[in-house]
Design an enzyme around this catalytic site. Structure first.
Site, short mmCIF file in Angstrom:
data_model
loop_
_atom_site.label_atom_id
_atom_site.label_comp_id
_atom_site.label_asym_id
_atom_site.label_seq_id
_atom_site.Cartn_x
_atom_site.Cartn_y
_atom_site.Cartn_z
N LYS A 1 0.84 -1.20 0.00
CA LYS A 1 0.00 0.00 0.00
C LYS A 1 0.88 1.25 0.00
O LYS A 1 1.89 1.31 0.71
CB LYS A 1 -0.91 -0.05 1.23
CG LYS A 1 -2.00 0.99 1.29
CD LYS A 1 -2.89 0.74 2.51
CE LYS A 1 -4.06 1.70 2.61
NZ LYS A 1 -4.94 1.41 3.78
N SER B 1 -10.15 -1.29 6.70
CA SER B 1 -9.53 -1.06 5.39
C SER B 1 -8.76 -2.23 4.79
O SER B 1 -8.34 -2.14 3.64
CB SER B 1 -8.61 0.15 5.45
OG SER B 1 -9.36 1.31 5.29
N SER C 1 -9.87 1.25 2.59
CA SER C 1 -8.99 2.09 1.81
C SER C 1 -7.89 1.33 1.08
O SER C 1 -7.26 1.90 0.19
CB SER C 1 -8.35 3.14 2.72
OG SER C 1 -7.52 2.53 3.69
N1 GLN Z 1 -13.54 3.26 6.03
C1 GLN Z 1 -12.99 3.66 7.30
C2 GLN Z 1 -12.64 5.13 7.28
O1 GLN Z 1 -12.88 5.74 6.31
C3 GLN Z 1 -11.81 2.81 7.66
C4 GLN Z 1 -10.58 3.20 6.95
C5 GLN Z 1 -9.40 2.40 7.37
O2 GLN Z 1 -9.53 1.33 7.99
N2 GLN Z 1 -8.23 2.94 7.08
O3 GLN Z 1 -12.13 5.66 8.21
#
Ligand code: GLN
Length: 481
Positions: free
Chosen positions: A68, A167, A143
């Site tokens: 990532k 994410s 994400s």
């Molecule tokens: N979808 C969640 C957010 O927007 C989790 C994101 C994540 O785990 N980095 O915060």
């Protein structure tokens, strides 16, 4: 031959290389060329040269990993999906990436992601959305959407993601692959561009549970550069369990009803998987997480609060973008941040700053922290009765691009099943459990802190019984080479 190579899981490729049946350089070049021709926008950088050969006898034998974007990689763009870090090349490498390289998994590519890991669809990336290899009109989740799409489409053997509120797990579910969020502290956060430091964890996104165990084994451990990291009580083992005899699975009522917004097709697939678990010998019983309905509200205070502090360092002075400010420093700061951050990041910074402001601190941040404690206690009580909690990973399958991008609350609701485990710091894995209207559905298993081995074993047993076939997504990543 290449088609045959693509059929190998990462663990099988490791075994083939170690047996002298496969050349690591050939495997690297297969994936490198597939990644370079990526039709999904899954990558922000792809290696141009062959990898330096893995050290002789290295346990991962040269099978490369996609990583990532938010992991710092020395001399390689590390932008966290943000314009403000465009072209930023760090002078050092994140601990988990360095550990993998040492174990013989070199860097193949950097993967696209939501900006600063804020999002559930990958549409918040400054580098454009990632397409879902099952249906390119749909999102891959987020994400870690680039990592999930890359693995699902056979553009990378395995990948690293991070999970703050879901994410790793949610994009794994949307793309029909396995994603594991370890216990908080299992993996060092050193070199991960921070979103919410009390929640961020690195973890594997892989084709199957065995690959997840193998990659995780070489990621974990205490690192003196991250004071929250620790040694796991035992080494991560490769899973081998064939049944679920004596395993008690708890189904939390709060997270599994259509009332909670779970799509009927997702629920049907989830329930069919539970029937399989019973056939393997598990008991399936209802359980309760009474404070889980408040998890999203608490998370969307705590995570933005931490983000507002973490993102203060991006000021146009130290890293990345700088927009000139007519010889005035304040104007330089504000222009840089105005142009460098996207809308969702700005929203979170404002929410977080507000929640932490004097006069509101206790009402918002303090309350959210108290809810967080209650949620941890709920899990502790539940784990006195059951071995694992099971839920659908996400309330829906992959949705269409644009369907939720103008409605932040609808987007946040995606995280309803994954955020409670993040707040409690416990490990959770998503495995594909079937299809609904042709799109993958994820099943989430969560266990007590440090139960990774037991969790992987249970997930493995279920995976064998479910026999999900993800290969149809490879065509979505271009014709198999
Ligand atoms: N979808 C969640 C957010 O927007 C989790 C994101 C994540 O785990 N980095 O915060």
């Amino acid at each position: 031959m290449s088609q045959h190579l693509l059929e190998l899981s990462a663990a099988q490729a490791v075994a083939a290389i170690r047996a002298g049946e496969l050349d690591a350089a050939e495997l690297f070049e297969l994936y490198r060329s597939r990644a370079a021709a990526d039709p999904l926008n899954a990558f922000t950088w792809v290696a141009e040269d062959a990898a330096v050969a893995a050290p002789a006898g290295a346990p991962l034998a040269g099978v490369p990993a996609a990583v990532k974007d938010l992991f710092c990689t020395e001399g390689v763009p590390s932008q966290s999906g943000s314009r403000i870090l465009e072209g930023y090349r760090p002078p050092y490498t994140a601990t988990v990436v360095a550990k993998l390289a040492k174990a013989g998994a070199p860097l193949l590519a950097k993967t696209n992601q939501d900006e600063f890991a804020m999002g559930s669809s990958n549409e918040n990336s400054a580098y454009g959305p990632v397409l879902n290899p099952w249906d390119r009109a749909r999102v891959p989740g987020g994400s870690s959407g680039g990592s999930a799409a890359a693995v699902a489409a056979g553009l990378a053997p395995w990948a690293l993601g991070t999970d703050t509120g879901g994410s790793i797990r949610q994009p794994a579910a949307f793309c029909g692959i396995v994603g594991l969020k370890p216990t908080y502290g299992a993996c060092s956060r050193y070199g991960m561009i921070a979103f919410a430091s009390s929640l961020d964890q690195a973890g594997p996104l892989t084709r199957d549970v065995t690959d997840a165990a193998l990659l995780l084994r070489h990621m974990v451990g205490r690192d003196q550069n991250d004071s929250t990291s620790l040694e796991l009580p035992e080494e991560i083992r490769l899973p081998s369990r064939g049944d679920l005899k004596g395993v008690r699975l708890g189904v939390p009522q709060e997270l599994t009803g259509t009332a909670g917004g779970i799509d009927p097709g997702v629920l049907a697939s989830f329930e069919a998987a539970l029937a399989q678990a019973q056939a393997l010998g598990a008991s399936v019983e209802p359980c309760t997480l009474p404070h889980a309905p408040h998890a999203l509200s608490a998370y969307y205070i705590i995570a933005p609060a931490e983000a507002s502090a973490n993102l203060a360092r991006f000021d146009g002075v130290r890293y990345g973008l700088r927009v000139a400010g007519d010889s005035d420093l304040d104007t330089m700061y504000s222009r840089t941040r105005a142009q460098g951050f996207g809308a969702e990041v700005k929203r979170r910074i404002m929410l977080g700053t507000y929640a932490l402001s004097s006069g509101y601190y206790d009402a918002y941040y303090g309350t959210a922290q108290r809810v967080r404690t209650r949620i941890s206690q709920d899990f502790q009580s539940a784990f006195a009765e059951v071995d694992f909690i099971v839920t659908p990973t996400a309330p829906t399958t992959a949705f269409e691009l644009g369907a939720k991008s103008h409605d932040p609350l609808a987007m946040y609701l995606n995280d309803v099943c994954t955020v409670p485990m993040s707040l409690a710091g416990i490990p959770a894995i998503s495995i594909p459990c079937g299809l609904s209207d042709g799109l993958p559905v994820g099943l989430q298993l969560a266990g007590p802190a440090f139960s990774e081995n037991a969790l992987l074993d249970a997930a493995y047993a279920l995976e064998q019984a479910l026999a999900f076939d993800g290969r149809s997504a490879w065509a979505g990543g271009g014709a198999p080479a």
